[in-house]
Motif scaffolding. Structure first.
Motif, PDB file in Angstrom:
ATOM      1  N   LEU A 108      21.508  18.510  33.017  1.00 38.11           N
ATOM      2  CA  LEU A 108      21.720  18.808  34.434  1.00 38.11           C
ATOM      3  C   LEU A 108      20.632  19.745  34.956  1.00 38.11           C
ATOM      4  O   LEU A 108      20.240  19.669  36.129  1.00 38.11           O
ATOM      5  CB  LEU A 108      23.110  19.412  34.641  1.00 38.11           C
ATOM      6  N   GLY A 109      20.116  20.593  34.085  1.00 42.61           N
ATOM      7  CA  GLY A 109      19.030  21.492  34.454  1.00 42.61           C
ATOM      8  C   GLY A 109      17.755  20.773  34.838  1.00 42.61           C
ATOM      9  O   GLY A 109      16.911  21.328  35.557  1.00 42.61           O
ATOM     10  N   TYR A 110      17.586  19.531  34.384  1.00 37.16           N
ATOM     11  CA  TYR A 110      16.409  18.747  34.804  1.00 37.16           C
ATOM     12  C   TYR A 110      16.381  18.589  36.326  1.00 37.16           C
ATOM     13  O   TYR A 110      15.316  18.594  36.933  1.00 37.16           O
ATOM     14  CB  TYR A 110      16.416  17.351  34.175  1.00 37.16           C
ATOM     15  N   PHE A 111      17.550  18.460  36.931  1.00 36.35           N
ATOM     16  CA  PHE A 111      17.603  18.315  38.390  1.00 36.35           C
ATOM     17  C   PHE A 111      17.158  19.614  39.063  1.00 36.35           C
ATOM     18  O   PHE A 111      16.405  19.592  40.033  1.00 36.35           O
ATOM     19  CB  PHE A 111      18.998  17.887  38.846  1.00 36.35           C
ATOM     20  N   VAL A 112      17.619  20.734  38.536  1.00 39.60           N
ATOM     21  CA  VAL A 112      17.206  22.038  39.059  1.00 39.60           C
ATOM     22  C   VAL A 112      15.700  22.211  38.877  1.00 39.60           C
ATOM     23  O   VAL A 112      14.994  22.665  39.784  1.00 39.60           O
ATOM     24  CB  VAL A 112      17.972  23.179  38.349  1.00 39.60           C
ATOM     25  N   GLY A 118       8.976  19.994  41.184  1.00 39.33           N
ATOM     26  CA  GLY A 118       8.764  19.944  39.738  1.00 39.33           C
ATOM     27  C   GLY A 118       8.327  21.257  39.117  1.00 39.33           C
ATOM     28  O   GLY A 118       7.916  21.291  37.952  1.00 39.33           O
ATOM     29  N   LEU A 119       8.428  22.351  39.874  1.00 43.14           N
ATOM     30  CA  LEU A 119       7.969  23.650  39.376  1.00 43.14           C
ATOM     31  C   LEU A 119       8.669  24.056  38.076  1.00 43.14           C
ATOM     32  O   LEU A 119       8.042  24.608  37.173  1.00 43.14           O
ATOM     33  CB  LEU A 119       8.177  24.729  40.441  1.00 43.14           C
ATOM     34  N   GLY A 120       9.948  23.757  37.966  1.00 37.42           N
ATOM     35  CA  GLY A 120      10.688  24.117  36.755  1.00 37.42           C
ATOM     36  C   GLY A 120      10.239  23.348  35.527  1.00 37.42           C
ATOM     37  O   GLY A 120      10.394  23.821  34.398  1.00 37.42           O
ATOM     38  N   LEU A 121       9.677  22.152  35.728  1.00 40.15           N
ATOM     39  CA  LEU A 121       9.118  21.384  34.610  1.00 40.15           C
ATOM     40  C   LEU A 121       7.715  21.896  34.277  1.00 40.15           C
ATOM     41  O   LEU A 121       7.349  22.030  33.110  1.00 40.15           O
ATOM     42  CB  LEU A 121       9.073  19.900  34.968  1.00 40.15           C
ATOM     43  N   LEU A 122       6.936  22.178  35.300  1.00 39.16           N
ATOM     44  CA  LEU A 122       5.581  22.699  35.127  1.00 39.16           C
ATOM     45  C   LEU A 122       5.607  24.073  34.453  1.00 39.16           C
ATOM     46  O   LEU A 122       4.644  24.469  33.792  1.00 39.16           O
ATOM     47  CB  LEU A 122       4.892  22.779  36.491  1.00 39.16           C
ATOM     48  N   TRP A 123       6.717  24.776  34.601  1.00 39.30           N
ATOM     49  CA  TRP A 123       6.886  26.099  34.023  1.00 39.30           C
ATOM     50  C   TRP A 123       6.590  26.101  32.528  1.00 39.30           C
ATOM     51  O   TRP A 123       6.129  27.106  31.972  1.00 39.30           O
ATOM     52  CB  TRP A 123       8.314  26.576  34.287  1.00 39.30           C
ATOM     53  N   HIS A 134      15.118  24.132  32.785  1.00 38.34           N
ATOM     54  CA  HIS A 134      16.269  23.490  32.146  1.00 38.34           C
ATOM     55  C   HIS A 134      16.522  24.093  30.768  1.00 38.34           C
ATOM     56  O   HIS A 134      17.661  24.242  30.354  1.00 38.34           O
ATOM     57  CB  HIS A 134      16.066  21.968  32.078  1.00 38.34           C
ATOM     58  N   ASP A 135      15.447  24.452  30.054  1.00 40.21           N
ATOM     59  CA  ASP A 135      15.602  25.109  28.747  1.00 40.21           C
ATOM     60  C   ASP A 135      16.174  26.506  28.915  1.00 40.21           C
ATOM     61  O   ASP A 135      17.046  26.924  28.156  1.00 40.21           O
ATOM     62  CB  ASP A 135      14.246  25.221  28.040  1.00 40.21           C
ATOM     63  N   LYS A 136      15.685  27.223  29.904  1.00 35.16           N
ATOM     64  CA  LYS A 136      16.172  28.585  30.134  1.00 35.16           C
ATOM     65  C   LYS A 136      17.655  28.565  30.499  1.00 35.16           C
ATOM     66  O   LYS A 136      18.429  29.386  29.994  1.00 35.16           O
ATOM     67  CB  LYS A 136      15.337  29.272  31.210  1.00 35.16           C
ATOM     68  N   LEU A 137      18.054  27.625  31.362  1.00 41.78           N
ATOM     69  CA  LEU A 137      19.464  27.519  31.746  1.00 41.78           C
ATOM     70  C   LEU A 137      20.354  27.224  30.538  1.00 41.78           C
ATOM     71  O   LEU A 137      21.454  27.757  30.418  1.00 41.78           O
ATOM     72  CB  LEU A 137      19.648  26.416  32.794  1.00 41.78           C
TER      73      LEU A 137
END
Length: 154
Positions: A108-112, A118-123, A134-137
Motif C-alpha cells: 500500500l505504501g507504493y501508492f504513497v 514518484g518522489l517516494g520511489l526516487l528516495w 514504502h520501505d520506511k512505512l
C-alpha cells in the motif's frame, strides 16, 4: 567514503531495484494482457476506452497482481525480478523475515510513494539505507544476497 562494516547488509540500490521492477512488470503484463484480450477483446487496448472496463478488469489488472506480489514477498521475500537479481525484502530492525502486516503496508505504501511524482520511489537513490517511503512505512529494507565486493550499485 568509508568502507562498510563487515556484517553490514548490502542494501539494494535504486537502479537494480528499477530493473527488478521492470522484470516484474513485464511478467505481469505477459499474464494479464492475454486474459484481458480474451475477456474484452481488442477494445481493451484502445486508448479512448473507459478507465475501468468492468469487474474482470479490476480483478485481473489490479487485485490479482497485488495479491501475487504480496504472496511472493510472504513466501519468497522477493518478487521474481528481485529473485533473479539476488535481492530480498527483510525487516529493517532485525534483518529477518517481515511480518505479513508489514508486507501489506509495504504494498500500500507504493501508492504513497508514487503520488508526489514518484518522489517516494526516487528516495531510494538518496537514502542511506536505500529505503523508499514504502520501505520506511513498513519498516523494511531490500538487501542483496551476494554483495559484490562492497561496491554501491546505484
Amino acid at each position: 567514503m568509508t568502507a562498510p562494516a563487515a556484517n553490514a547488509p548490502a542494501y539494494a540500490g535504486f537502479w537494480i531495484r528499477v530493473f527488478a521492477s521492470l522484470v516484474d512488470s513485464i511478467l505481469i503484463a505477459c499474464i494479464t494482457a492475454p486474459i484481458m484480450r480474451l475477456v474484452y477483446g481488442p477494445a481493451f487496448f484502445a486508448a479512448e476506452g473507459p478507465l475501468i472496463m468492468g469487474p474482470a478488469h479490476v480483478l485481473v489488472v489490479y487485485v490479482l497482481p497485488a495479491v501475487a506480489v504480496v504472496m511472493f514477498w510472504i513466501y519468497r521475500q522477493a518478487t521474481p525480478g528481485k529473485m533473479i537479481l539476488g535481492m530480498r525484502v527483510v525487516d529493517a530492525r532485525t534483518g529477518g523475515r517481515p511480518g505479513n502486516g508489514q508486507l501489506v503496508i509495504r504494498y500500500l505504501g507504493y501508492f504513497v510513494s508514487s503520488l508526489p511524482l514518484g518522489l517516494g520511489l526516487l528516495w531510494v537513490a538518496f537514502d542511506r539505507r536505500k529505503q523508499g517511503w514504502h520501505d520506511k512505512l513498513a519498516k523494511t529494507v531490500v538487501i542483496r544476497e551476494q554483495a559484490d565486493s562492497g561496491q554501491a550499485d546505484d
